[in-house]
Design a protein around this motif. Structure first.
Motif, PDB file in Angstrom:
ATOM      1  N   VAL A  12     -41.666  40.589 -16.393  1.00 41.22           N
ATOM      2  CA  VAL A  12     -42.880  39.793 -16.223  1.00 41.22           C
ATOM      3  C   VAL A  12     -43.168  39.068 -17.529  1.00 41.22           C
ATOM      4  O   VAL A  12     -43.241  39.683 -18.594  1.00 41.22           O
ATOM      5  CB  VAL A  12     -44.074  40.689 -15.829  1.00 41.22           C
ATOM      6  N   ASP A  13     -43.325  37.733 -17.435  1.00 43.24           N
ATOM      7  CA  ASP A  13     -43.532  36.890 -18.617  1.00 43.24           C
ATOM      8  C   ASP A  13     -42.395  37.099 -19.606  1.00 43.24           C
ATOM      9  O   ASP A  13     -42.589  37.539 -20.743  1.00 43.24           O
ATOM     10  CB  ASP A  13     -44.881  37.175 -19.263  1.00 43.24           C
ATOM     11  N   ALA A  14     -41.178  36.779 -19.145  1.00 41.82           N
ATOM     12  CA  ALA A  14     -39.977  37.027 -19.945  1.00 41.82           C
ATOM     13  C   ALA A  14     -39.999  36.279 -21.274  1.00 41.82           C
ATOM     14  O   ALA A  14     -39.558  36.809 -22.296  1.00 41.82           O
ATOM     15  CB  ALA A  14     -38.742  36.637 -19.139  1.00 41.82           C
ATOM     16  N   ALA A  15     -40.509  35.055 -21.281  1.00 40.61           N
ATOM     17  CA  ALA A  15     -40.531  34.281 -22.518  1.00 40.61           C
ATOM     18  C   ALA A  15     -41.350  34.975 -23.601  1.00 40.61           C
ATOM     19  O   ALA A  15     -40.980  34.994 -24.776  1.00 40.61           O
ATOM     20  CB  ALA A  15     -41.083  32.879 -22.251  1.00 40.61           C
ATOM     21  N   GLU A  16     -42.468  35.575 -23.196  1.00 36.09           N
ATOM     22  CA  GLU A  16     -43.309  36.289 -24.157  1.00 36.09           C
ATOM     23  C   GLU A  16     -42.593  37.517 -24.701  1.00 36.09           C
ATOM     24  O   GLU A  16     -42.620  37.794 -25.902  1.00 36.09           O
ATOM     25  CB  GLU A  16     -44.621  36.696 -23.484  1.00 36.09           C
ATOM     26  N   LEU A  17     -41.929  38.277 -23.815  1.00 37.86           N
ATOM     27  CA  LEU A  17     -41.191  39.458 -24.267  1.00 37.86           C
ATOM     28  C   LEU A  17     -40.114  39.080 -25.271  1.00 37.86           C
ATOM     29  O   LEU A  17     -39.987  39.701 -26.340  1.00 37.86           O
ATOM     30  CB  LEU A  17     -40.559  40.176 -23.077  1.00 37.86           C
ATOM     31  N   LEU A  18     -39.322  38.063 -24.947  1.00 37.48           N
ATOM     32  CA  LEU A  18     -38.209  37.689 -25.811  1.00 37.48           C
ATOM     33  C   LEU A  18     -38.691  37.112 -27.143  1.00 37.48           C
ATOM     34  O   LEU A  18     -37.949  37.126 -28.123  1.00 37.48           O
ATOM     35  CB  LEU A  18     -37.308  36.681 -25.089  1.00 37.48           C
ATOM     36  N   ALA A  19     -39.928  36.612 -27.170  1.00 37.20           N
ATOM     37  CA  ALA A  19     -40.492  36.128 -28.427  1.00 37.20           C
ATOM     38  C   ALA A  19     -40.985  37.270 -29.307  1.00 37.20           C
ATOM     39  O   ALA A  19     -41.114  37.117 -30.523  1.00 37.20           O
ATOM     40  CB  ALA A  19     -41.633  35.150 -28.146  1.00 37.20           C
ATOM     41  N   ARG A  20     -41.245  38.436 -28.697  1.00 38.66           N
ATOM     42  CA  ARG A  20     -41.836  39.567 -29.429  1.00 38.66           C
ATOM     43  C   ARG A  20     -40.811  40.603 -29.874  1.00 38.66           C
ATOM     44  O   ARG A  20     -41.030  41.288 -30.868  1.00 38.66           O
ATOM     45  CB  ARG A  20     -42.860  40.263 -28.535  1.00 38.66           C
ATOM     46  N   VAL A  21     -39.741  40.755 -29.104  1.00 41.57           N
ATOM     47  CA  VAL A  21     -38.776  41.817 -29.396  1.00 41.57           C
ATOM     48  C   VAL A  21     -37.374  41.223 -29.439  1.00 41.57           C
ATOM     49  O   VAL A  21     -37.130  40.106 -28.961  1.00 41.57           O
ATOM     50  CB  VAL A  21     -38.828  42.946 -28.337  1.00 41.57           C
ATOM     51  N   ARG A  22     -36.452  42.013 -29.977  1.00 40.35           N
ATOM     52  CA  ARG A  22     -35.031  41.646 -29.945  1.00 40.35           C
ATOM     53  C   ARG A  22     -34.396  42.407 -28.793  1.00 40.35           C
ATOM     54  O   ARG A  22     -34.302  43.638 -28.821  1.00 40.35           O
ATOM     55  CB  ARG A  22     -34.366  41.997 -31.277  1.00 40.35           C
ATOM     56  N   PHE A  23     -33.985  41.675 -27.766  1.00 43.80           N
ATOM     57  CA  PHE A  23     -33.489  42.270 -26.527  1.00 43.80           C
ATOM     58  C   PHE A  23     -32.052  41.840 -26.298  1.00 43.80           C
ATOM     59  O   PHE A  23     -31.731  40.648 -26.361  1.00 43.80           O
ATOM     60  CB  PHE A  23     -34.370  41.815 -25.359  1.00 43.80           C
ATOM     61  N   ARG A  24     -31.178  42.824 -26.038  1.00 44.43           N
ATOM     62  CA  ARG A  24     -29.774  42.528 -25.766  1.00 44.43           C
ATOM     63  C   ARG A  24     -29.283  43.396 -24.626  1.00 44.43           C
ATOM     64  O   ARG A  24     -29.806  44.484 -24.403  1.00 44.43           O
ATOM     65  CB  ARG A  24     -28.854  42.821 -26.977  1.00 44.43           C
ATOM     66  N   ARG A  25     -28.252  42.923 -23.942  1.00 44.92           N
ATOM     67  CA  ARG A  25     -27.503  43.730 -22.982  1.00 44.92           C
ATOM     68  C   ARG A  25     -26.075  43.858 -23.495  1.00 44.92           C
ATOM     69  O   ARG A  25     -25.509  42.891 -24.001  1.00 44.92           O
ATOM     70  CB  ARG A  25     -27.498  43.087 -21.588  1.00 44.92           C
ATOM     71  N   ARG A  26     -25.509  45.045 -23.324  1.00 44.97           N
ATOM     72  CA  ARG A  26     -24.140  45.290 -23.772  1.00 44.97           C
ATOM     73  C   ARG A  26     -23.342  45.954 -22.656  1.00 44.97           C
ATOM     74  O   ARG A  26     -23.879  46.687 -21.824  1.00 44.97           O
ATOM     75  CB  ARG A  26     -24.146  46.176 -25.027  1.00 44.97           C
ATOM     76  N   GLU A  27     -22.051  45.741 -22.711  1.00 51.41           N
ATOM     77  CA  GLU A  27     -21.148  46.266 -21.688  1.00 51.41           C
ATOM     78  C   GLU A  27     -20.686  47.666 -22.056  1.00 51.41           C
ATOM     79  O   GLU A  27     -20.335  47.927 -23.207  1.00 51.41           O
ATOM     80  CB  GLU A  27     -19.945  45.333 -21.570  1.00 51.41           C
ATOM     81  N   PRO A  28     -20.649  48.595 -21.098  1.00 56.67           N
ATOM     82  CA  PRO A  28     -20.158  49.947 -21.384  1.00 56.67           C
ATOM     83  C   PRO A  28     -18.635  49.985 -21.424  1.00 56.67           C
ATOM     84  O   PRO A  28     -17.956  49.004 -21.109  1.00 56.67           O
ATOM     85  CB  PRO A  28     -20.697  50.763 -20.208  1.00 56.67           C
ATOM     86  N   ALA A  29     -18.100  51.144 -21.796  1.00 51.34           N
ATOM     87  CA  ALA A  29     -16.655  51.355 -21.820  1.00 51.34           C
ATOM     88  C   ALA A  29     -16.085  51.196 -20.411  1.00 51.34           C
ATOM     89  O   ALA A  29     -16.765  51.483 -19.414  1.00 51.34           O
ATOM     90  CB  ALA A  29     -16.342  52.734 -22.369  1.00 51.34           C
ATOM     91  N   PRO A  30     -14.823  50.764 -20.296  1.00 49.97           N
ATOM     92  CA  PRO A  30     -14.239  50.506 -18.967  1.00 49.97           C
ATOM     93  C   PRO A  30     -14.381  51.642 -17.960  1.00 49.97           C
ATOM     94  O   PRO A  30     -14.702  51.368 -16.789  1.00 49.97           O
ATOM     95  CB  PRO A  30     -12.767  50.197 -19.295  1.00 49.97           C
TER      96      PRO A  30
END
Length: 261
Positions: A12-30
């Protein structure tokens, strides 16, 4: 499995979240990819409190958390039925594992996933330090891999079926009712309900509705002049009023009010 998705569905309100925190997604091991959507990492350093809001996916999460002035901890977060709100203050870090819908049961085969739904359960025997302590992000991902691989997921054909079905609901616009899914899979509605309760944690009707709301939420975030009537038809609603009802019941405000803000 493809690379971690880049959409903001559910936030919800993604732009605000991304402006406030450092958010990343990473891939797990195969070896873990058949069961996991991705890892998600958040770090923040705020000068005033910020409340984040998420409309949860039909996924169980394993979350390692470090909040300022609190001892770090790990918890299992079952599928949230309403909007999840977390207030962030000062400095902190979260490292999360988002399982695929149906992908958690192989790691905890002794209980139906519905037993976790709507619950957040602390894991006092789990040391969060190996995951949260490293300053290097790659080391945190490696620690998540090691933790999950040590649990030894147990392959289960029914879990595979549940994962395939929820993927279909997410991607196939023709699946608008549980009866549609049952007919195309040549199974009964009751079979789907039992399968989803045991391996996903919520019913197939709930999953269909939640993915509709996720798409509506993202479209509201990214479109400046959204035709809500057309979107309602595109998502399989009988009319715009039904979309408005479900959106307001889930997010808390009507879609036009959400989009305008």
């Amino acid at each position: 499995m493809a690379a971690p998705r880049r959409d903001t569905r559910g936030i919800v309100d993604a732009a605000e979240l991304l402006a406030r925190v450092r958010f990343r997604r990473r891939e797990p091991a195969p070896p873990l990819r058949p069961y996991l959507e991705h890892y998600w990492l958040i770090d923040w350093d705020l000068d005033r409190p910020y409340a984040s809001h998420v409309v949860p996916h039909p996924s169980v999460n394993l979350v390692f958390q470090q909040f300022e002035d609190q001892d770090p901890f790990a918890e299992i977060s079952g599928i949230g039925l309403g909007v999840f709100t977390q207030t962030l203050t000062g400095r902190g870090r979260v490292c999360g594992v988002q399982f695929r819908p149906g992908g958690f049961r192989p790691f905890a085969p002794g209980h139906p996933v519905s037993e976790w739904t709507g619950r957040r359960v602390r894991l006092p025997g789990t040391d969060p330090a190996p995951v949260l302590s490293p300053t290097d992000e790659n080391a945190r991902v490696a620690a998540l891999d090691a933790h999950l691989l040590a649990l030894g997921p147990r392959p289960a054909p029914q879990a595979d079926q549940a994962m395939a079905l929820t993927d279909r609901i997410r991607t196939d616009r023709t699946i608008r009712r549980v009866a549609d899914l049952a007919r195309t899979e040549a199974v009964s509605v009751r079979h789907l309900q039992r399968l989803f309760a045991a391996y996903v944690g919520v019913g197939p009707k709930w999953v269909i509705l939640r993915y509709r709301i996720h798409e509506a939420l993202e479209r509201a975030e990214t479109s400046t002049a959204l035709d809500w009537s057309a979107l309602a038809a595109d998502l399989g609603y009988a009319d715009q009023a039904h979309l408005v009802r479900d959106f307001k019941a889930t997010v808390g405000v009507p879609p036009t009010a959400y989009a305008s803000r």
